[in-house]
Design an enzyme around this catalytic site. Structure first.
Site, PDB file in Angstrom:
ATOM      1  CG  LEU A  33      -1.953  -1.111   1.219  1.00 25.57           C
ATOM      2  CD1 LEU A  33      -2.563  -1.084   2.686  1.00 25.57           C
ATOM      3  CD2 LEU A  33      -2.940  -0.975   0.300  1.00 25.57           C
ATOM      4  CG  ASP A  34       3.435   4.066  -2.598  1.00 22.20           C
ATOM      5  OD1 ASP A  34       3.598   5.039  -1.664  1.00 22.20           O
ATOM      6  OD2 ASP A  34       4.302   4.137  -3.456  1.00 22.20           O
ATOM      7  CB  THR A  35      -0.558   6.616   1.351  1.00 22.61           C
ATOM      8  OG1 THR A  35       0.563   7.100   2.137  1.00 22.61           O
ATOM      9  CG2 THR A  35      -1.471   5.613   2.120  1.00 22.61           C
TER      10      THR A  35
END
Length: 998
Positions: free
Chosen positions: A867-869
């Site tokens: 998960l790469d915000t």
């Protein structure tokens, strides 16, 4: 066999001649020498028959060349003929005792003997005068072939003569050169070399060689009336003589180098050309009679010279020719070839053993450069001091400094002089910049002027590289090369940066209140040239800034002419120049003394017949006193008191009246007077109400005429603003300064001059004016807290390149809304005057070493990623991408920790699905060498994921706001009346993913 032997002898002679010239530091080519001798054989057909070559015979060749130049003009002679002639003459004259020169003369003697024509043995034939005239070629000058015998004393033809009777002389008669086909008398043998005569006869019985030559030419002229005139009579029109044809002489292809005029002889003198050295046999008569005959011949020549129709033309004996253009006589100190210089500077040879065959095979070669003698003067230290002072005071590229450098460069500075001037006048950094620019420009000049084959030393001369680093060698450069050096030095100097020139935005250059418009335009154009290059100072963008960034006075003068299509900014300068004179007069009138203010200043003049009627019906105006007070000690304050204000109206600044009585719509600068705030007719906030106790209706107070006061007035708060009408929901916010909004400086924060706090139990919502989007202005909305005490700001951006916002423009509105308190928990006791905007509490989560991963299905295939915000889009590694799924290349850039140009993207939209049944569609990017897949915000936003922090402080704040662990913020737990549109599942634990160790 004879022809092959002749060619071998020619090659041997040419080779020896080249070696002799090379010893004298002169480089020539074989084909040039061959062309030169070919022209000599054509012009002097008697030269191959002479059988010898020495300084005397070569001098006669020079006389023939001079006559040919005088008769047929310079266009018929190759440009290098006289130069090669002078070189060979110096070889024969100055080094006649050298063994090499003797060997060279010997080889030339053999060649001339092989090319000479044997004398005819035919018996003499008597030719009458008519036969001579009929047999003479009509279009060919008489030949001066030296292989004929000359009859001095023949009177058989019966011609009358002015000379004494020569019958007593025993010498043979002199014959015309046209009779060279006849057999000469046997008692007068033909001598091919004058040296034979000196060795065979007695010295007492021989004539002086000079007298002998004069006697021969005079006798030939006397017996041949068609002999070329020796005086400077008008020459015949030039014509091209036929080529010399002889069966005994094979044709020779020839040509040659650049020479100067001989020093002997006076140009244009009437002396006859020297005839070949034909020695006479031993005379039988006394020598005294021969001498008297010679005197008579000289007297006749003098008389014939006096009979010339025209004065002798001043023709040079040997014209000086060179490849460079002529230098005018008034250019003192410039490069010009010395008139007596006929040597060519030695050039560096790449191979000293260069063979003659290589010279013959050359298609073209670099022309040899003559030596140029300059009146060179070294740099004057006083001149350098002036340039150094100008650089220190005004900068290296100031107009005065550049003018000094251009004036100094007219002396044709050498590269060493330019380097010395740069070191002495410029700073260390500018000196390095100048050197780099000069070397770059030098390379460009060398490439443009390159010939084929390229010169070995062309790129070395302009920068002054080795072996031309010596100033003495550089001073010998030709004028064309020095001109290139001058141009390169000036161009490099003008490319230096200006003194104190900082990289600033063009939109920030504004005209000062006291600055002239011409100075402002000059600064604007200089900055435009520095940023965009030359030629952009008259662009439409610069013209627009010349109006928008001008002061109000110049803007009012330019405004009527702004709509016109102006090719240049000269009309704008004229308009503002005339307007500046009016401003100066107005400024001078503002400083009048109080006594001068007492002078009448009627606003209008009315002529009436009945003053009484005028006094009753005319409007009451402040009238100035009719006469000044007579008491010297009377106070002037009482007199001025009735005149109204002593200063101009602060609203329009045009008249001496009160601001409350001002009705002007335009100020003194022509700007419209904008009323700040809301309209004057609007009532106070809130509805009217009736006081039942007192029995009357309460009305709000009338707002002030100018709701936006100047900056020198006290602070104004939100509670001081007025609404336009009773139903107005917003309070207008205006700018307090003139602003230029561009795409470069946006978003921009502007103050409005209104301060908080807001009324109790309220908060403000900042919204844009409805008409601003059509003008390209965007106002970002914001929230104004109740306890904010600072100055209110609005944040602007634009979609256009340039937008001007005048002072007092309405940009936004404040909508006052009621504030509902949820609980008494807060982070700070009060807001204060901190930055504008909402003071939200940020929930911070500490990132650990564990990476949050999530498994999703794309079109049914399982993928695992992080998960790469911070990623805007999802990126899949190329190693995980199926080969049968299509890809396409997109013209975009991906930036993050690294950068990818023109990446690949899925050619079709993919459907994603998680383990809980949530799904959506994305179009991910595919990058090679990516170790893991990255789930970007395009998926996270569709999944509606939230991040939960285990921080105790944050959790306490969330609990105080009604958060129930394991449940959503429902409508029953939050205390708000409106329901939340999206209610997450209550049985959902966490974020729908588990954390795995790396």
């Amino acid at each position: 066999m004879g022809q092959a032997s002749s060619h071998s002898e020619n090659d041997l002679f040419i080779s020896h001649l080249k070696e002799s010239l090379k010893v004298r530091r002169i480089r020539v080519r074989k084909k040039d020498l061959v062309s030169f001798f070919s022209f000599i054989f054509k012009t002097c057909p008697w030269f191959p028959q002479e059988g010898s070559i020495d300084s005397r015979v070569w001098g006669r060749v020079g006389d023939c060349l001079n006559d040919y130049y005088r008769v047929f003009g310079p266009e018929t002679i190759p440009i290098t003929t006289f130069n090669y002639y002078n070189l060979i003459r110096d070889v024969l004259t100055n080094q006649s005792d050298s063994p090499d020169i003797q060997r060279l003369c010997k080889e030339g003697h053999k060649i001339l003997i092989s090319h000479s024509r044997p004398p005819s043995r035919q018996a003499p034939v008597t030719i009458t005068t008519s036969e001579k005239a009929s047999s003479r070629p009509p279009s060919r000058a008489p030949s001066t072939c030296p292989s004929v015998a000359i009859d001095i004393g023949s009177h058989d033809t019966g011609q009358s003569s002015l000379y004494p009777n020569l019958a007593t002389l025993t010498d043979p008669p002199i014959q015309s050169p046209h009779s060279r086909a006849h057999t000469p008398p046997q008692h007068l043998p033909l001598l091919a070399n004058s040296k034979t005569l000196h060795n065979s006869g007695s010295q007492d019985d021989q004539l002086n060689p000079a007298d002998q030559a004069d006697l021969e030419e005079a006798a030939a002229q006397y017996n041949n009336p068609d002999w070329p005139q020796l005086t400077n009579t008008p020459a015949l029109p030039p014509f091209r003589p036929p080529s010399y044809v002889s069966t005994a002489v094979p044709p020779v292809a020839v040509a040659a180098p650049v020479l100067h005029a001989p020093t002997s002889g006076v140009p244009g003198s009437p002396t006859a050309p020297n005839l070949p050295g034909v020695a006479l046999a031993k005379p039988s008569g006394p020598i005294d009679e021969t001498v008297s005959l010679l005197d008579g011949v000289k007297t006749l020549v003098t008389k014939l010279s006096d009979l010339a129709l025209l004065p002798p033309a001043g023709v040079m004996a040997f014209p000086v020719t060179r490849s460079q253009g002529q230098v005018s006589s008034n250019t003192t100190g410039r490069a010009s070839p010395h008139p007596d210089t006929h040597t060519i500077p030695e050039e560096e040879e790449a191979d000293s053993g260069e063979s003659d065959s290589e010279d013959d095979e050359e298609e073209s070669s670099e022309p040899t450069e003559p030596t140029y003698t300059h009146s060179y003067k070294r740099l004057n230290l006083k001149t350098i001091e002036k340039i150094k002072t100008a650089v220190a005071n005004y900068g290296p590229t100031a107009p005065f400094t550049v003018a000094l450098v251009e004036s100094l460069s007219e002396r044709w500075l050498t590269p060493s002089d330019w380097f010395f001037l740069s070191r002495a006048a410029l700073s260390g950094g500018d000196n390095i910049l100048w050197k780099s620019e000069y070397e770059d420009i030098s390379k460009q000049f060398a490439e443009r002027t390159r010939v084929r084959p390229p010169p070995k030393d062309g790129p070395l001369k302009i920068p002054g590289a080795s072996p031309y680093q010596n100033n003495d060698k550089q001073a010998q450069f030709p004028p064309g090369l020095l001109t290139q050096i001058q141009s390169a030095g000036l161009k490099a100097w003008k490319r230096l940066p200006q003194k104190g020139a900082a990289t600033t935005s063009l939109a920030k250059i504004r005209q000062g209140p006291d600055e002239s418009y011409s100075d402002f335009v000059s600064r604007l154009q200089e900055t435009a040239d520095r940023l965009f290059g030359s030629g952009e100072s008259e662009s439409s963008f610069v013209k627009h800034l010349a109006y928008e960034n001008a002061n109000p006075a110049c803007q009012s003068a330019i405004r009527p002419f702004r709509q016109k299509e102006l090719s240049t900014m000269s009309p704008l300068l004229w308009y503002c120049s005339a307007h500046a004179v009016g401003l100066a007069i107005g400024a001078a009138l503002q400083n009048l003394a109080p006594a001068q203010l007492l002078e009448p200043r009627p606003a209008f003049a009315i002529i009436v017949t009945n003053p009484a009627i005028f006094q009753e019906t005319a409007p009451k105006k402040i009238q100035p006193p009719t006469q000044l007070p007579t008491q010297p000690n009377a106070p002037q304050a009482s007199l001025i008191k009735n005149l109204g204000p002593t200063t101009k109206c602060p609203r329009c600044k045009k008249g001496f009246h009160w601001a409350s009585e001002c009705r002007s719509r335009l100020d003194i600068n022509g700007q419209p007077i904008i009323k700040q705030g809301n309209l004057e007719q609007g009532p106070a906030p809130g509805p009217h109400y009736r006081d039942e106790l007192r029995g009357f209706t309460v009305h709000p107070p009338i707002p002030p005429a100018n709701p936006c006061p100047p900056s020198n007035q006290p602070r104004r708060y939100v509670t001081d603003l007025w609404r336009a009408t009773a139903g107005s929901a917003g309070l207008d916010l205006c700018t307090t300064t003139d602003t230029i909004l561009t795409t470069q400086n946006s978003p921009l924060t502007l103050p409005v001059g209104i301060y908080g706090p807001l009324p109790p139990q309220t908060f403000g919502l900042i919204l844009a004016e409805p008409a601003l989007p059509s003008k390209g202005i965007q106002v970002l909305p914001g929230i104004l807290d109740n306890d904010f005490e600072g100055e209110i700001h609005i944040i602007l951006s634009t979609t256009k390149d340039l937008v001007t916002i005048p002072k007092g423009t309405r940009l936004a509105q404040i909508v006052i809304l009621p504030l509902q308190q949820i609980n008494s928990n807060f982070h700070k006791p009060y807001r204060g005057a901190s930055a504008p905007g909402s003071s939200d509490v940020y929930w911070v989560q500490q990132i650990s070493q564990q990476r949050p991963t999530l498994k999703l299905k794309l079109n049914g295939k399982l993928f695992s990623g992080i998960l790469d915000t911070g990623a805007d889009a999802t990126v899949i590694s190329y190693t995980h991408w199926p080969r049968n799924w299509p890809l396409t290349t997109v013209a975009t850039h991906l930036r993050g920790i690294g950068q990818a140009t023109n990446p690949q993207q899925s050619a079709q939209m993919l459907k994603w699905e998680d383990s809980e049944g949530n799904n959506g569609h994305i179009t991910p990017y595919v990058l090679p060498n990516l170790p893991v897949n990255l789930w970007g915000r395009d998926i996270l936003s569709q999944m509606k994921l939230v991040m939960c922090s285990p921080n105790d402080t944050v959790m306490t704040q969330m609990l105080s706001q009604g958060y129930l662990p394991g449940q959503g913020l429902g409508k029953n737990n939050q205390g708000i009346t409106q329901p939340i549109t999206i209610t997450p599942k209550k049985d959902k634990t966490g974020l729908g993913f588990h954390q795995n160790l790396p």
